[in-house]
Design a protein around this motif. Structure first.
Motif, mmCIF file in Angstrom:
data_model
loop_
_atom_site.group_PDB
_atom_site.id
_atom_site.type_symbol
_atom_site.label_atom_id
_atom_site.label_comp_id
_atom_site.label_asym_id
_atom_site.label_seq_id
_atom_site.Cartn_x
_atom_site.Cartn_y
_atom_site.Cartn_z
ATOM 1 N N THR B 205 0.839 -1.202 0.000
ATOM 2 C CA THR B 205 0.000 0.000 0.000
ATOM 3 C C THR B 205 0.873 1.251 0.000
ATOM 4 O O THR B 205 0.595 2.223 -0.696
ATOM 5 N N GLN B 206 1.947 1.178 0.777
ATOM 6 C CA GLN B 206 2.868 2.317 0.777
ATOM 7 C C GLN B 206 3.446 2.538 -0.613
ATOM 8 O O GLN B 206 3.628 3.680 -1.045
ATOM 9 N N GLN B 207 3.679 1.426 -1.311
ATOM 10 C CA GLN B 207 4.210 1.530 -2.669
ATOM 11 C C GLN B 207 3.171 2.143 -3.608
ATOM 12 O O GLN B 207 3.500 3.022 -4.418
ATOM 13 N N VAL B 208 1.922 1.712 -3.475
ATOM 14 C CA VAL B 208 0.846 2.291 -4.299
ATOM 15 C C VAL B 208 0.791 3.801 -4.052
ATOM 16 O O VAL B 208 0.715 4.606 -4.982
ATOM 17 N N LEU B 209 0.879 4.143 -2.761
ATOM 18 C CA LEU B 209 0.827 5.558 -2.406
ATOM 19 C C LEU B 209 1.985 6.332 -3.032
ATOM 20 O O LEU B 209 1.804 7.434 -3.554
ATOM 21 N N ILE B 539 1.417 1.040 -11.640
ATOM 22 C CA ILE B 539 0.177 1.529 -11.025
ATOM 23 C C ILE B 539 -0.917 1.666 -12.092
ATOM 24 O O ILE B 539 -2.106 1.638 -11.794
ATOM 25 N N GLN B 540 -0.487 1.782 -13.356
ATOM 26 C CA GLN B 540 -1.485 1.928 -14.419
ATOM 27 C C GLN B 540 -1.904 0.608 -15.032
ATOM 28 O O GLN B 540 -3.023 0.438 -15.465
ATOM 29 N N THR B 544 -6.300 -5.065 -10.875
ATOM 30 C CA THR B 544 -6.748 -5.192 -9.486
ATOM 31 C C THR B 544 -5.575 -4.938 -8.562
ATOM 32 O O THR B 544 -4.407 -5.035 -8.959
ATOM 33 N N TYR B 545 -5.912 -4.652 -7.332
ATOM 34 C CA TYR B 545 -4.857 -4.445 -6.332
ATOM 35 C C TYR B 545 -4.142 -5.758 -6.061
ATOM 36 O O TYR B 545 -2.962 -5.788 -5.763
ATOM 37 N N TYR B 546 -4.866 -6.873 -6.187
ATOM 38 C CA TYR B 546 -4.241 -8.182 -5.988
ATOM 39 C C TYR B 546 -3.083 -8.376 -6.954
ATOM 40 O O TYR B 546 -2.007 -8.821 -6.570
ATOM 41 N N ASP B 547 -3.290 -8.019 -8.222
ATOM 42 C CA ASP B 547 -2.226 -8.164 -9.211
ATOM 43 C C ASP B 547 -1.030 -7.291 -8.855
ATOM 44 O O ASP B 547 0.123 -7.699 -8.979
ATOM 45 N N TYR B 548 -1.346 -6.082 -8.407
ATOM 46 C CA TYR B 548 -0.283 -5.149 -8.033
ATOM 47 C C TYR B 548 0.521 -5.721 -6.871
ATOM 48 O O TYR B 548 1.746 -5.728 -6.864
#
Lengths: 176, 1045
Positions: B205-209, B539-540, B544-548
């Motif tokens: 999540t920190q990475q997504v952020l 991120i693009q 899904t977040y699962y894949d990320y």
């Protein structure tokens, strides 16, 4: 005030229960039990054909009965193992097929039902070698399934009491 | 203390003066033999429909009604209405992993803002039933906290938002995700984006952020109401890096805590409880815990020696001891350094200032020296977040480094790297917002409108932000100010991960599909980046977040472990199965920066006549998980008060201000006023008022709204550090009264008036124990004319080690969750109608000035000669062939004779139709455990020793054609216990752990043995390592601080 209300309520319920008593329906083996109950199902699934004629094992469809407290009603995909090929021209099978292909399901009417405070475990009985027929009757001859035993506590305990069965007789065996 | 019956007190007259005080007491009312208390203790049920009012018309009417109803019910039972038709709806395709009626467990992680726990989610047919501990998890080994278990109810909360909302006018209306995404992206493209989050344990999540921030040029702020500012800042000053270190209480032989409630609320209390209990399992080598505290916390209650201080004395304690060790005794590497001496000299008389016996103070210093490298000094938490918090932290770090604990018990290597939130961060954000530098604000897992006082200016700054987006799951205090609420998935519905410690990672698996039209925060950010075509490719590109997440693990974490696995898939599979990956590194000591000591002489400590202490409670915490009934219903581990917060003061202060329990006082801190009921808390410092934060929600939901008062209003700030405690406070009595629902005197095993209450939770000192391992246990000569039951197969039993139990109350919530125990609410709590099957009795010992406390979990004792069984007129409660006391609910008619006859007071009568009430709500009933009957009104219920788990275990062994293994069956309370205090098993198996404790452990005793009920539960005496011998009955003399009987 309270007194009047309570006695009104009590009298009303007295009358109501008499009315209900008068309307008693036909298939009652014992008061409050449902032996013989045989509801119509959305698809008239014929056990005598599947089990009797075609000799399909009970556990082919009720496949979790050996490891679960429940004997499962098979998923539609289990029906489709055969019915993708078999009897596809019958309207009932087409109904089944339609439900399967649309991702839907069939709402069967429950025949055997224990009260919420009874915990029955199929797997424990099967592993002890109790036959399905002992409790469910000759299902292989039933065109429409009915409740064979009354499933009363006395009926359960009768069997549990037989010394050769070595079955527990604690309250918490079934109630917890 | 020994268990000798003191007969001289038996014939007290009715005047409840302070003539003789019980050795063990639960409340000041009992201690002083208050007539109201005695009346309550004698009554079996505090309230009864029969006792309400006299034999008036309504009383008669009720009986007449019952008589008539009796007749009509008998008739209607004969009526033959077919039960309602039920449908069976099979799956379309059977999911491979589902067996109907058999639970599946999924490894996952629960993070409450400070503590991440490895958990197992128990699901049945795809429906999460409970959150249990993951026994494999590296730091907790299956331990659970109160809130991790209660979090499941949050998912089933019917007041959760069921989809995204947008504001129109003053109200929110339903919106569509696509439509909102478009508007949001257009806004985000304008730039000046800020994201405000709580602590995020999840590295992905920190990475997504980070990716999101990179794409939109956003700035990320992180803020947590119960933050660790003092540690972060203190560690930075002393060791150069702003981290929250890990601590190793299991390695410490001597623990000194200054207002750090590490067993209850501080940092990772579940981990610490596990460690602390481990360090005391082997009694001959047990650790010693000395506390100095301003509030009476769980840690203080469990300490071997406890001193009461006020916040302004915290620094004197540490530096006084440092002076004794370094200057007087000349020990440690710092001895002889002139500058150190200069700093410490002003604290030469610390003991006198603190009111502590100089010899006792010297002894503590000596203990610390003796255990050099094996001791631990901790200070932290809201009670230490004062004006002088940095000086205190520096002093503590200095002492730990001097004692060479740094690198052994203080662990900067495996630090809790996710705890980064600070007040400095939100202060900066507020500044940016009010300067108009923020056009869009995204709030996630935070509620500043509730946790920040108005003086911080968050609300006014927020008005300058063009668009506010919140991911909250309800229209809460901050959510209502947002333009859009885009509800995040619940943790049980979402993928995720967590960093348990540096380099130890855990996975969070969803256990159910999102119940409503919600979307994970991470996916929202990803969608916006995708729509705006900004940010790094990953991120693009992921849908899904699962894949990320999976990609993140493949890139970042897998390479460190790739040597052990052939492919990433096999790594991933094992991760999902075990729940975590990685091990803690070996610790290296950091060098203390001596120059930071300057800060100590520079900082000023200002003492006041009355000082404020704010604290989070173990059950409510920061208050964000507030709309969960279990945590309000749970008695506070120490005060045993439910459904409220209150102002705790000492007995002397209460007498001085003429206050009685639950009088309402006005508390004023720097102009801020709050009216709170008073709770007279034994062991408080006379100059301290303590108030819990986390209460007084206004927009959390029906359960939490209006429960207690919001004490965050007293929060002040000093150089961007939060000041929770130590502020001068004014207490004024008002004429108002209030009722506090306190369970401590309910279900008392002592009837108290004429008899000297028996000590039930036995405690001896280590010295007593060394003389005789069975010290304190009075064996009764018991005989019976009856032959006893024969148990030929299993005989179930439980042993509870009081020396390990800290009273944390995780077991109470575990039981509530497992056994479908209803919540009764404050009104009925006041009437003693709580339904918890397990209660934790907390007994104070010694004078109310500074008592010690013992905790004793009490549940049904499953007596062989059960007094309840003989009085049941309908044989609803009977003995079982395996030693259990069975309760057949469907047979119970509710006479309550059994509860009356139970000496342990463990039976609970179900007064109301909670089941029917629950049935009306759509979602909470989904949490019900299908293995346990949901009881109806009018039946008695009680602990079954998790008989359904026993059955499950036995069936499993039978199906696998093998014998049961010891430890295979665990009760719900046992699985959650962080201290491993509860052991369950077969007493007939002589090799079982429980049987060893029953028959071999000299500390084992049966509760109320003289009743000869022959319980199947044994308690193991608590040992207090206070270096003294029990003085017998001298429990109410004048005590100097630190002297204990």
């Amino acid at each position: 005030m309270h007194q009047r209300f309570f006695s009104w309520l009590a009298k009303t319920s007295l009358v109501m229960s008499l009315l209900v008593l008068a309307n008693c329906s036909k298939f009652q083996p014992g008061i409050g039990y449902n032996k013989g109950y045989s509801p119509e199902q959305p698809i008239p699934f014929d056990h005598s054909l599947h089990v009797g004629t075609n000799n399909i094992q009970c556990q082919y469809c009720h496949n979790q009965v050996e490891r679960s407290r429940h004997s499962n009603i098979p998923a539609l995909s289990t029906c489709m193992n055969c019915h993708l090929q078999v009897a596809t021209d019958k309207p009932n099978i087409q109904k089944l097929m339609a439900a399967y292909q649309s991702g839907g399901t069939i709402e069967w009417v429950r025949v055997h039902m224990l009260p919420d405070h009874v915990q029955f475990n199929h797997a424990a009985h099967i592993s002890k070698g109790v036959n399905c027929q002992t409790c469910h009757g000759q299902v292989e001859t039933m065109k429409q399934v009915y409740q064979f035993s009354d499933l009363s506590m006395g009926w359960c305990v009768n069997c549990h009491r037989q010394p050769e069965n070595k079955a527990p007789l604690n309250c918490s065996t079934c109630h917890h | 203390m020994s268990e000798i019956h003191n007969h001289e007190h038996e014939n007290n007259t009715e005047t409840p003066t302070f003539v003789s005080h019980p050795e063990q007491w639960t409340s000041l009312e009992q201690w002083s033999r208050d007539p109201e208390f005695l009346k309550m203790a004698e009554a079996e049920f505090q309230s009864s429909p029969l006792r309400e009012g006299s034999e008036t018309e309504s009383g008669w009417a009720r009986r007449e009604f019952l008589k008539l109803m009796g007749a009509s019910m008998a008739l209607s039972a004969a009526a033959c209405v077919r039960r309602p038709v039920q449908k069976i709806v099979p799956y379309n395709k059977m999911p491979e992993e589902v067996t109907l009626g058999v639970s599946n467990y999924y490894t996952s992680t629960h993070f409450d803002g400070n503590q991440a726990l490895g958990v197992l989610i128990k699901t049945r047919e795809g429906r999460p039933l409970s959150v249990e501990g993951n026994p494999e998890s590296p730091f907790t080994k299956g331990s659970m906290s109160i809130r991790s278990q209660a979090s499941i109810l949050n998912m089933y909360d019917p007041e959760r938002l069921q989809g995204p909302k947008k504001k129109s006018g003053d109200k929110f209306e339903a919106a569509k995700w696509e439509e909102l995404d478009e508007t949001v992206v257009a806004q985000l493209k304008k730039g000046s984006v800020a994201v405000l989050t709580g602590n995020l344990a999840s590295p992905s999540t920190q990475q997504v952020l980070k990716d999101f921030a990179q794409g939109f040029g956003a700035e990320v702020f992180s803020f947590e109401a119960v933050s660790n500012d003092e540690l972060l800042a203190g560690q930075k000053l002393s060791y150069g890096e702003a981290i929250v270190p890990a601590y190793h209480f299991e390695k410490a032989k001597m623990i000194l805590s200054i207002d750090a409630d590490f067993l209850g609320t501080w940092l990772t209390p579940t981990v610490f409880t596990k460690q602390f209990a481990q360090g005391r399992k082997e009694i001959s080598k047990m650790s010693k815990l000395v506390t100095f505290e301003s509030n009476y916390t769980l840690t203080g209650a469990n300490s071997d020696v406890r001193f009461r201080i006020k916040p302004s004395q915290q620094l004197s304690v540490v530096l006084g001891l440092a002076h004794e060790i370094i200057v007087v005794q000349g020990k440690t590497a710092f001895a002889g350094q002139a500058d150190v001496k200069a700093i410490l000299t002003p604290y030469a008389n610390a003991a006198t200032q603190l009111g502590v016996d100089a010899e006792v103070f010297k002894k503590i210093a000596a203990d610390l020296i003796q255990n050099k490298g094996q001791s631990l000094v901790v200070a932290g938490g809201l009670a230490t977040q004062t004006q002088w918090q940095l000086a205190l932290q520096t002093a503590v770090n200095f002492l730990n480094s001097a004692l060479e604990n740094e690198g052994v018990t203080v662990d900067g290597t495996n630090s809790l790297s996710s705890l980064t939130a600070t007040y400095a961060s939100i202060t900066q954000l507020i500044k940016n917002m009010s300067e108009g530098k923020v056009k869009t604000l995204i709030m996630h897992k935070t509620n500043p409108m509730y946790t920040l006082p108005v003086s911080f200016g968050f609300e006014s700054a927020l008005k300058k932000v063009e668009m506010v987006i919140s991911t909250t799951d309800r229209e809460d205090e901050s959510g209502v100010l947002a333009n859009y609420i885009l509800p995040d998935n619940h943790a049980l519905e979402n993928w995720g991960d967590a960093e348990l410690a540096n380099n130890v990672f855990a996975i969070q698996q969803p256990a159910i599909r999102p119940m409503f039209d919600t979307r994970s925060f991470q996916l929202s950010l990803m969608t916006w980046a995708y729509l705006a075509k900004v940010g790094p490719a990953r991120i693009q590109e992921f849908e899904t977040y699962y894949d990320y997440l999976r990609d993140f693990w493949k890139r970042e974490i897998y390479p460190k472990h790739s040597s052990l696995f052939s492919t990433f898939d096999s790594f991933w599979d094992q991760l999902l199965q075990k729940g975590f990956v990685g091990t803690a590194k070996s610790i290296s000591a950091r060098k203390f920066k001596s120059e930071s000591l300057k800060l100590i002489s520079e900082s000023k400590v200002s003492a006041s006549e009355m000082e404020l202490v704010l604290y989070p409670t173990a059950q409510i915490g920061d208050g964000l998980l507030s709309n969960v009934s279990w945590i309000h219903e749970l008695p506070d581990p120490v005060t045993k008060i439910t459904w409220d917060n209150y102002a705790s003061v000492s007995l002397a202060t209460a007498q001085k201000l003429k206050l009685k329990q639950a009088n309402v006082v006005e508390i004023e801190v720097a102009g801020q006023k709050l009216e709170l009921p008073v709770h007279i808390q034994p062991g408080m410092h006379d100059d301290v008022v303590a108030v819990a934060v986390g209460y007084g929600r206004t927009k959390a939901g029906k359960i939490a709204n209006g429960v207690g008062q919001n004490a965050y209003v007293f929060l002040a700030q000093n150089n961007a550090l939060p000041v929770f405690s130590g502020q001068p406070v004014k207490v004024t009595k008002t004429s108002k009264k209030y009722k506090l629902a306190c369970t401590q005197d309910h279900h008392s095993m002592n009837d108290g008036y004429n008899k000297t209450p028996r000590p039930l939770a036995l405690e001896v000192t280590l010295k007593d124990y060394e003389k005789s391992a069975s010290a304190g246990i009075h064996k009764h000569h018991i005989w019976s004319i009856w032959s006893s039951h024969q148990y030929n197969g299993h005989k179930w039993g439980m042993a509870i080690d009081l020396n390990s139990c800290t009273g944390c109350s995780a077991c109470v919530v575990a039981c509530q969750s497992e056994n479908n125990v209803p919540v009764v609410g404050k009104t009925y709590m006041l009437q003693g109608r709580e339904m918890h099957w397990i209660r934790i009795d907390r007994y104070y010992q010694g004078s109310p000035e500074n008592p010690t406390a013992v905790f004793q979990p009490v549940m049904c004792q499953h007596c062989d000669n059960a007094p309840c069984e003989t009085v049941c007129p309908v044989a609803a409660t009977v003995h079982n062939s395996e030693g259990l006391n069975d309760m057949a609910y469907n047979r119970c008619v509710g006479t309550r004779y059994c509860a009356n006859n139970c000496p342990y007071k463990v039976r609970r009568f179900n007064w109301f139709n909670y089941a029917a009430k629950n049935e009306q709500l759509t979602t909470p009933k989904m949490q019900m455990n299908p293995d346990v009957t949901v009881r109806i009104r009018g039946v008695m219920e009680k602990c079954s020793l998790c008989v359904h788990r026993i059955k499950e275990g036995k069936n499993k062994a039978k199906l696998e054609n093998r014998n049961l293994k010891d430890g295979e069956i665990k009760t719900a309370c046992q699985t959650s216990c962080p201290a491993d205090a509860i052991v369950f098993g077969d007493i007939n198996d002589e090799n079982s752990a429980v049987s060893q404790m029953f028959h071999k452990d000299p500390r084992a005793y049966a509760l109320l043995e003289e009743w000869h009920a022959k319980p199947s539960v044994r308690y193991l005496t608590k040992i207090r390592n206070n270096g003294q011998e029990s003085a017998g009955h001298d429990a109410h003399g004048t005590h100097k601080q630190g002297e204990h009987s």
